[in-house]
Design a protein around this motif. Structure first.
Motif, PDB file in Angstrom:
ATOM      1  N   GLN A 139       2.033   5.085  -4.902  1.00 34.10           N
ATOM      2  CA  GLN A 139       3.249   4.254  -4.859  1.00 34.10           C
ATOM      3  C   GLN A 139       3.713   3.798  -6.252  1.00 34.10           C
ATOM      4  O   GLN A 139       4.278   2.700  -6.401  1.00 34.10           O
ATOM      5  CB  GLN A 139       3.014   3.037  -3.966  1.00 34.10           C
ATOM      6  CG  GLN A 139       2.799   3.363  -2.510  1.00 34.10           C
ATOM      7  CD  GLN A 139       4.071   3.859  -1.853  1.00 34.10           C
ATOM      8  OE1 GLN A 139       5.121   3.272  -2.013  1.00 34.10           O
ATOM      9  NE2 GLN A 139       3.964   4.962  -1.141  1.00 34.10           N
ATOM     10  N   LYS A 185       6.907  -2.265   1.776  1.00 37.45           N
ATOM     11  CA  LYS A 185       6.895  -0.801   1.794  1.00 37.45           C
ATOM     12  C   LYS A 185       5.610  -0.250   1.206  1.00 37.45           C
ATOM     13  O   LYS A 185       4.994   0.657   1.778  1.00 37.45           O
ATOM     14  CB  LYS A 185       8.108  -0.259   1.031  1.00 37.45           C
ATOM     15  CG  LYS A 185       8.087   1.269   0.931  1.00 37.45           C
ATOM     16  CD  LYS A 185       9.422   1.855   0.623  1.00 37.45           C
ATOM     17  CE  LYS A 185       9.367   3.377   0.502  1.00 37.45           C
ATOM     18  NZ  LYS A 185       8.715   4.044   1.646  1.00 37.45           N
ATOM     19  N   SER A 188       2.709  -0.906   3.709  1.00 34.28           N
ATOM     20  CA  SER A 188       2.736  -0.063   4.913  1.00 34.28           C
ATOM     21  C   SER A 188       2.427   1.390   4.579  1.00 34.28           C
ATOM     22  O   SER A 188       1.700   2.063   5.319  1.00 34.28           O
ATOM     23  CB  SER A 188       4.103  -0.173   5.608  1.00 34.28           C
ATOM     24  OG  SER A 188       5.143   0.263   4.757  1.00 34.28           O
ATOM     25  N   ASP A 189       2.952   1.872   3.432  1.00 29.89           N
ATOM     26  CA  ASP A 189       2.676   3.263   3.042  1.00 29.89           C
ATOM     27  C   ASP A 189       1.204   3.462   2.700  1.00 29.89           C
ATOM     28  O   ASP A 189       0.612   4.510   3.005  1.00 29.89           O
ATOM     29  CB  ASP A 189       3.543   3.664   1.847  1.00 29.89           C
ATOM     30  CG  ASP A 189       5.005   3.869   2.238  1.00 29.89           C
ATOM     31  OD1 ASP A 189       5.313   3.785   3.445  1.00 29.89           O
ATOM     32  OD2 ASP A 189       5.840   4.099   1.339  1.00 29.89           O
ATOM     33  N   MET A 193      -1.463   5.984   4.386  1.00 23.26           N
ATOM     34  CA  MET A 193      -2.227   6.909   3.534  1.00 23.26           C
ATOM     35  C   MET A 193      -3.723   6.774   3.802  1.00 23.26           C
ATOM     36  O   MET A 193      -4.442   7.781   3.938  1.00 23.26           O
ATOM     37  CB  MET A 193      -1.929   6.622   2.067  1.00 23.26           C
ATOM     38  CG  MET A 193      -2.537   7.633   1.103  1.00 23.26           C
ATOM     39  SD  MET A 193      -2.250   7.171  -0.627  1.00 23.26           S
ATOM     40  CE  MET A 193      -3.442   5.858  -0.816  1.00 23.26           C
TER      41      MET A 193
END
Length: 199
Positions: A139, A185, A188-189, A193
């Motif tokens: 990220q 974001k 949550s990502d 993952m």
């Protein structure tokens, strides 16, 4: 006044002297408030530097940048003590009225918050030392945009306070939602993952 009694003339002189002293003390107080504003701006700039150095250390694995973040954090701590001492002098020596008292108490709250920003920047810079060379940061793009938005908020929040700019203060409040959006974001990502990692 020439034809007045000596007692009346003495009283008039005392009033004049008292008014002059009051003006002098007010001017002195206003000068110290200007110094307070300048010191807050300096501390805000140090916070921006600390965040910038910490993120460069994290993404590039650059320990020179990490050391700069540590140094910026030390300067932030020093600046917090200096501003705190200035606020205490203003409170004890000048006995400010309601409006000025709110300014000083707000400044004390601000430096506490900015000191924590320095601590967080130091924590991020320390993480850089645990990342293997060539290892990517998940990220990264979102984290970089989040860091830039947060740094901008620091600058604009200090500016809004110093300039008494309500419109700019309201923009900072809106920008906080943007930073929250990046945080949600990224979180949550990362959860997705990690859940997709084998075993």
């Amino acid at each position: 006044l020439k034809n007045c009694s000596p007692f009346l003339r003495i009283r008039e002189r005392k009033i004049t002297l008292r008014e002059g002293l009051g003006d002098f003390m007010r001017n002195r107080f206003d000068q110290q408030l200007e110094t307070l504003n300048a010191e807050l701006i300096t501390m805000g700039a140090l916070c921006e530097e600390a965040v910038m150095y910490a993120m460069q250390a994290l993404f590039k694995g650059d320990m020179d940048m990490a050391e700069k973040a540590f140094e910026a954090e030390r300067q932030i701590d020093q600046k917090e003590r200096e501003i705190e001492n200035l606020c205490m002098r203003l409170l004890l020596q000048q006995q400010p009225v309601a409006g000025d008292l709110r300014v000083i108490s707000s400044a004390l709250k601000m430096i506490s918050d900015m000191e924590r920003i320095g601590d967080h920047a130091e924590d991020i810079a320390e993480i850089a030392g645990y990342i293997e060379e060539g290892e990517g940061i998940p990220q990264e793009d979102n984290l970089q945009m989040m860091a830039r938005a947060a740094s901008s908020m620091v600058t604009e929040s200090v500016d809004s306070f110093v300039k008494k700019d309500l419109e700019l203060a309201e923009k900072v409040i809106v920008d906080d939602n943007i930073v929250d959006g990046y945080f949600d974001k990224v979180k949550s990502d990362l959860i997705v993952m990690i859940s997709e990692e084998p075993g």
